[in-house]
Design a protein around this motif. Sequence first.
Motif, PDB file in Angstrom:
ATOM      1  N   ALA A   1       0.727  -1.353  -0.081  1.00 44.00           N
ATOM      2  CA  ALA A   1       0.121  -0.273  -0.071  1.00 44.00           C
ATOM      3  C   ALA A   1       0.957   1.217   0.114  1.00 44.00           C
ATOM      4  CB  ALA A   1      -0.840  -0.183   1.476  1.00 44.00           C
TER       5      ALA A   1
ATOM      6  N   LEU B   1       0.890   5.337   0.355  1.00 41.26           N
ATOM      7  CA  LEU B   1       0.067   6.156   1.118  1.00 41.26           C
ATOM      8  C   LEU B   1       0.676   7.506   1.083  1.00 41.26           C
ATOM      9  CD1 LEU B   1      -0.991   4.167   4.199  1.00 41.26           C
ATOM     10  CD2 LEU B   1      -2.211   4.224   1.949  1.00 41.26           C
TER      11      LEU B   1
ATOM     12  N   LEU C   1      -1.437  -3.351   8.559  1.00 44.77           N
ATOM     13  CA  LEU C   1      -0.024  -3.326   8.135  1.00 44.77           C
ATOM     14  C   LEU C   1       0.689  -3.960   9.055  1.00 44.77           C
ATOM     15  CD1 LEU C   1      -0.225   0.258   6.486  1.00 44.77           C
ATOM     16  CD2 LEU C   1      -0.589  -1.938   5.335  1.00 44.77           C
TER      17      LEU C   1
ATOM     18  N   ILE D   1       5.909  -1.146   7.746  1.00 40.61           N
ATOM     19  CA  ILE D   1       5.842   0.268   6.942  1.00 40.61           C
ATOM     20  C   ILE D   1       7.027   1.033   6.815  1.00 40.61           C
ATOM     21  CG2 ILE D   1       5.564   1.765   9.188  1.00 40.61           C
ATOM     22  CD1 ILE D   1       3.197   3.059   7.719  1.00 40.61           C
TER      23      ILE D   1
ATOM     24  N   GLY E   1       3.097   0.577   3.025  1.00 36.43           N
ATOM     25  CA  GLY E   1       2.990  -0.439   4.055  1.00 36.43           C
ATOM     26  C   GLY E   1       2.805  -1.864   3.390  1.00 36.43           C
TER      27      GLY E   1
ATOM     28  N   ILE F   1       1.652  -6.070   3.694  1.00 34.63           N
ATOM     29  CA  ILE F   1       0.851  -7.062   4.313  1.00 34.63           C
ATOM     30  C   ILE F   1       1.276  -8.486   3.703  1.00 34.63           C
ATOM     31  CG2 ILE F   1      -1.340  -8.192   5.237  1.00 34.63           C
ATOM     32  CD1 ILE F   1      -2.711  -5.514   5.333  1.00 34.63           C
TER      33      ILE F   1
ATOM     34  N   TRP G   1      -7.223 -10.523   2.102  1.00 34.13           N
ATOM     35  CA  TRP G   1      -7.527  -9.137   1.697  1.00 34.13           C
ATOM     36  C   TRP G   1      -7.793  -9.060   0.038  1.00 34.13           C
ATOM     37  CZ3 TRP G   1      -7.126  -4.813   4.877  1.00 34.13           C
ATOM     38  CH2 TRP G   1      -6.750  -4.898   6.087  1.00 34.13           C
TER      39      TRP G   1
ATOM     40  N   MET H   1      -9.629  -0.878   2.187  1.00 28.89           N
ATOM     41  CA  MET H   1      -8.468  -0.926   2.529  1.00 28.89           C
ATOM     42  C   MET H   1      -7.658   0.232   2.864  1.00 28.89           C
ATOM     43  SD  MET H   1      -7.161  -4.225   0.358  1.00 28.89           S
ATOM     44  CE  MET H   1      -7.586  -3.543  -1.258  1.00 28.89           C
TER      45      MET H   1
ATOM     46  N   PHE I   1      -5.877   1.418   6.279  1.00 31.16           N
ATOM     47  CA  PHE I   1      -4.702   1.815   6.351  1.00 31.16           C
ATOM     48  C   PHE I   1      -4.214   3.206   6.927  1.00 31.16           C
ATOM     49  CE2 PHE I   1      -4.090  -1.432   2.755  1.00 31.16           C
ATOM     50  CZ  PHE I   1      -4.410  -2.302   3.730  1.00 31.16           C
TER      51      PHE I   1
ATOM     52  N   GLN J   1      -4.608   3.449  10.783  1.00 27.22           N
ATOM     53  CA  GLN J   1      -3.802   2.599  11.294  1.00 27.22           C
ATOM     54  C   GLN J   1      -2.440   3.443  11.561  1.00 27.22           C
ATOM     55  OE1 GLN J   1      -1.969  -0.879   9.758  1.00 27.22           O
ATOM     56  NE2 GLN J   1      -0.822  -1.339  11.534  1.00 27.22           N
TER      57      GLN J   1
ATOM     58  N   VAL K   1      -3.176   0.511  -3.735  1.00 29.60           N
ATOM     59  CA  VAL K   1      -2.889  -0.707  -3.142  1.00 29.60           C
ATOM     60  C   VAL K   1      -2.651  -1.852  -4.369  1.00 29.60           C
ATOM     61  CG1 VAL K   1      -4.068  -2.865  -2.159  1.00 29.60           C
ATOM     62  CG2 VAL K   1      -4.467  -0.080  -1.325  1.00 29.60           C
TER      63      VAL K   1
END
Length: 467
Positions: free
Chosen positions: A297, A299, A318, A321, A333, A335, A341, A349, A353, A356, A374
């Motif tokens: 991911a 971000l 996650l 990171i 991040g 996973i 997922w 999602m 994230f 988090q 993602v």
Amino acid sequence: MRRPRVIIVGGGLAGMACATAIGADLTEVTLIEARSTLGGRAGSFVDPQTGQTLDNCQHVLLGCCTNLLDFYRRIGTTERIQHFDAVHFLDDQQRWFDLRADAGVPAPFHLARAMLRFGLLTPMDRIHLARALAEMMSMGRAGRLALHDIPFGEWLDEMHQPLSLRKRLYEPMLVGSLNEQITRVSASYAIQVFQDALLSNADGYRLGLPACPLGELYRSIPNCRVLLNTRVAELTFDRRRRASGVILSDGTPLPGDAVVVATNHHGIAGWIPQPLLDSDSRFAGLYRLESVPILGAHLWFDRPVMDRGHAALISGPLQWIFRKNESGNAVHGVISAAGDWVGMPRETMLDLFARQVRRRLPGAAEATMIRGNVIIEKRATFSPLPGSDRFRPSPGPPPGGIAGLYLAGDYVRTGWPSTMEGAVRGGYLAAEAIAADAGTPRTYRVADLPVDRPARWLGMEDSPKPL
């Protein structure tokens, strides 16, 4: 004399490693990649929204990844790898905990003081961990290999490892390394991570991250001709049923003395006639290897949210990171073992994230995510389950198999799980098999890190050097 011609299908790490190795020995090598860039699953792509080059997923190396580091040396990008002397953990209360070795202290004592002060674990957790690490030391390499058919979860139960220790140390270290839940993986592979990274050599644990997009590492691959945006329609075989080249999707034939398939193993059967598949034992168990996805991911926030290079997160979603720019407003991040997922709505999602990040990273509570991306690689790795090694093929043809056809990838029998190091070893092994069959044996793999003397006294032995 005409130079031997080797055609390599697939420009991921295994294909590139094979090309740079075998191409250094007066071999004419053509490396074919269907995408516009090299790297495969360890590569990059251009974000259509921003035009920015992004990695498919963050890839991490350790000091024990000797062949991957050798590959970076061969392609001249060693200086683009940033190494960290501390592994950062972040708990739910925004507290940082570091594992940092004492300089000049040999393994396994280099991390002893750090473990004693590792506040993420309770005193009882540390006692249980010390017992488990002592057992991993005393069993050595031979004892580890004897546990290949045992789930690591079963081994943890036998060693009375508490749930708190599993959540705070075993899972952050192993789920990302092996891309599978710790209860399911082979005990041999799980223990290998600890033996190679923490217990054998003081440099084994050092974390390495590319300081640029992954694709930039592979801009110049020596010793070969590279064909990008080129697809292979079929493999060709001569009257003796020996691999003799490929035919490209535009109908162009490319003859070769050896063909290396360095793609994901799922598509190999589509290129080979069934009678030939049936004659080669390498393909009998390939379908038994289970695939596991990885989620990455990207971000972006309206302000800096991260000032450290990485963090192992004690709770999800996650798991790890990474800071992706100098200002710290862009993070990535990861996973691993992300089967749950697949199919989840992208916006759902991203919302999870972002929340988090705001809850976990110090100073990020007021940050607003301005965009996100993602990527789920559905067939990122094979699952290193107990007994999985018996389904992994050799790189070279067995007796009665398809002559001239070689396999390169993290899934071949490398002695490593499905990692970047395993992929490079798979490429080097394919190059060694080609050289051996040509009557000019070569060793392209490099040795593992040597075992420090105290670790040797406590039961760890040096891994066999490549033949």
